[in-house]
Enzyme design. Structure first.
Site, PDB file in Angstrom:
ATOM      1  N   ASP A 331       0.823  -1.207   0.000  1.00 52.40           N
ATOM      2  CA  ASP A 331       0.000   0.000   0.000  1.00 52.40           C
ATOM      3  C   ASP A 331       0.862   1.264   0.000  1.00 52.40           C
ATOM      4  O   ASP A 331       2.017   1.257   0.409  1.00 52.40           O
ATOM      5  CB  ASP A 331      -0.919   0.016   1.216  1.00 52.40           C
ATOM      6  CG  ASP A 331      -0.139   0.092   2.522  1.00 52.40           C
ATOM      7  OD1 ASP A 331       0.822  -0.693   2.683  1.00 52.40           O
ATOM      8  OD2 ASP A 331      -0.461   0.941   3.376  1.00 52.40           O
ATOM      9  N   GLU A 332       0.270   2.335  -0.456  1.00 53.71           N
ATOM     10  CA  GLU A 332       0.801   3.696  -0.309  1.00 53.71           C
ATOM     11  C   GLU A 332       2.261   3.835  -0.758  1.00 53.71           C
ATOM     12  O   GLU A 332       3.071   4.475  -0.101  1.00 53.71           O
ATOM     13  CB  GLU A 332       0.639   4.162   1.144  1.00 53.71           C
ATOM     14  CG  GLU A 332      -0.808   4.263   1.571  1.00 53.71           C
ATOM     15  CD  GLU A 332      -1.009   4.771   2.982  1.00 53.71           C
ATOM     16  OE1 GLU A 332      -1.974   5.517   3.207  1.00 53.71           O
ATOM     17  OE2 GLU A 332      -0.194   4.428   3.865  1.00 53.71           O
TER      18      GLU A 332
END
Length: 544
Positions: A331-332
């Site tokens: 993620d991210e």
């Protein structure tokens, strides 16, 4: 379904708690005599040979369902005194069989001796029944003829039956006459702890394992690597480990406890983002943008050494954690959070075109990174998991089909509605940040979740926001379960004790909804009172 306790019922303390009433009423003594429990048998052995007609008669009203969290799903009432252990009671199981650990655990909790049988009046018997239906976590609990018998096709189910017995003894004093047939609706039921941003002591983590085991959870996620810290001792890369961390010895103790209580511990090393603690010791691997500025937490996925480093860590901890899963994060990644990743990170864009032709994009590099890390843990015998915003639509590279999607948000760039993943045939685990994210300090418009809100309006089908996905997509074979997640973005905002208090009722509400997602039969007020009663008794239990 959960049944409200009767106001007139006065619970007796559960065995194993070091307080006893000074005097019992004549009615209670008579009930024990009729039950054939050792406190009232003529020879004090718990082996009263009187006929069943004398010990369970129509003078008893039909029994009420056990009152537990989560609630038992099916109960067949019967007439009889029920069961509570006495001085001659034993926990009966084959000491060399598959239930040796379960027998040892519940015997210690009830302060009873163990025996290999055969079972007699007054005993708690544990047994495997390979023909029993309902899956590995289902159990049958039969209270009849002055004893309790718990069976399941697997040791996990029998263990959950012992949790039901313990809870009922704590709240009501007696296991009711009759038969419980119980099983969970969802296969994955857990708590996730961010121990990277905030160091939690091993004793605190062990206390949470005991707590969630009593609630019939079966998973604990440990997010132990992030920008703020790397919190588990490493043999392959000791240079990345934070000053405050778990030693391998402490971790082994945590893992041993979890195994005994049927909790699978899921490690998470998040990449290619959230690697700040690792990159502090390896700054040459840090991603830089078009201006040459280092990007916080992001590793440069064009460099072969980046993959080698992360794979060395994945292989090391795959050998430490015995469970079947490894969480890869994904993620991210800040390169993909830019409005135009190809313009903001020309080095990544150039490598994508070299690898995948003129149509190659940065997301293709990130997806290939995820697939390669998944292959690393697969070779180590693990099943990969990743956050939903690491799965992109379109592009030249698709995420491997066997990577389980942990769905937490629809707010990030590129994050798609959960129904899209499900229609692709992907399996999801629910970590909806609207209900299940306990973020210390409440930054970025997060608010602490409440048990009441979860209990009243969340189900496993509510994966994003407050609306469920269609019923055809949300069955147990599609949405595999869920976890409450503790994130420590502002680590100093709460102490360990405050975190434990804050997640107490959300955990219990999640436990109820993952075991049985149907609307509960009792009010939130009644549920809360039951939780308080159970907590008061649990704190007095030895080792509790």
């Amino acid at each position: 379904m959960l049944s409200a306790p009767k106001a007139a019922r006065r619970p007796l303390p559960a065995p194993g708690i070091r307080r006893r009433p000074l005097a019992w009423t004549a009615v209670t003594v008579a009930a024990l005599l009729l039950a054939g429990c050792s406190d009232g048998t003529p020879d004090g052995t718990g082996t009263d040979e009187r006929s069943p007609e004398a010990t369970a008669t129509r003078s008893y009203p039909p029994s009420s369902p056990p009152v537990t969290i989560p609630a038992v799903r099916k109960f067949e009432s019967a007439r009889g005194p029920g069961w509570r252990p006495g001085s001659g009671s034993r926990v009966v199981a084959d000491p060399d069989g598959p239930l040796a650990d379960e027998a040892r655990t519940v015997a210690a909790e009830l302060d009873l001796p163990r025996h290999d049988g055969p079972a007699r009046r007054g005993d708690l018997e544990l047994a495997i029944d390979r023909e029993q239906k309902g899956g590995a976590e289902a159990y049958r609990l039969t209270t009849r003829d002055g004893r309790v018998r718990i069976t399941g096709s697997n040791d996990a189910g029998v263990f959950y039956g012992t949790r039901t017995v313990l809870q009922v003894l704590r709240t009501e004093g007696t296991v009711p006459e009759g038969t419980v047939d119980d099983r969970p609706d969802r296969a994955q039921r857990g708590l996730m702890l961010d121990i990277a941003r905030k160091h939690f002591t091993p004793e605190w983590i062990e206390a949470r394992i005991r707590e969630i085991a009593d609630l019939k959870f079966n998973q604990l996620g440990l997010h132990f690597s992030d920008d703020q810290g790397f919190r588990i001792e490493s043999d392959s890369h000791p240079e990345i480990v934070s000053e405050q961390h778990l030693t391998k010895k402490q971790l082994r103790r945590i893992l041993d406890l979890a195994k005994r209580l049927h909790i699978t511990v899921i490690p998470e090393i998040d990449s290619p983002g959230h690697l700040g603690a690792v990159l502090r010791a390896h700054p040459d691997l840090q991603l830089r943008n078009a201006q040459g500025v280092p990007v916080r937490g992001a590793i440069d996925i064009t460099k072969p050494r980046s993959a080698e480093l992360v794979d060395e860590l994945l292989r090391e901890y795959s050998g430490v954690f015995p469970g079947r899963y490894f969480h890869l994060g994904a993620d991210e990644y800040r390169a993909l959070m830019a409005e135009n990743p190809e313009a903001a990170y020309p080095g990544l864009a150039a490598q994508a075109r070299r690898d995948y032709g003129s149509a190659g994009r940065v997301q293709d590099l990130a997806t290939a990174w995820l697939n390669n890390r998944a292959e690393t843990v697969r070779k180590a015998g693990k099943r990969p998991k990743a956050w939903n915003d690491g799965f992109f639509s379109g592009g030249s590279v698709r995420p491997d089909e066997d990577i389980e999607v942990e769905y937490w948000t629809g707010k990030e760039i590129g994050a798609r509605p959960p129904a899209e993943y499900l229609r692709e045939g992907r399996k999801l685990v629910n970590l909806n940040d609207e209900y299940l994210y306990y973020v210390l300090g409440e930054p970025n418009q997060f608010t602490y979740p409440t048990g009441e809100r979860i209990y009243k309006s969340w189900t496993p089908a509510v994966l994003r926001g407050t609306e469920p996905v269609p019923a055809a997509l949300s069955g147990p074979d599609r949405v595999l379960g869920g976890r409450l997640a503790v994130w420590c973005d502002l680590a100093g905002a709460q102490t360990e004790a405050q975190v434990a208090t804050g997640i107490r009722m959300p955990l219990r509400a999640v436990a109820q909804k993952l075991w049985d997602p149907r609307k509960p039969s009792v009010s939130w007020t009644e549920f809360r009172k039951l939780a308080d009663r159970l907590e008061a008794e649990r704190e007095e239990r030895p080792g509790g």
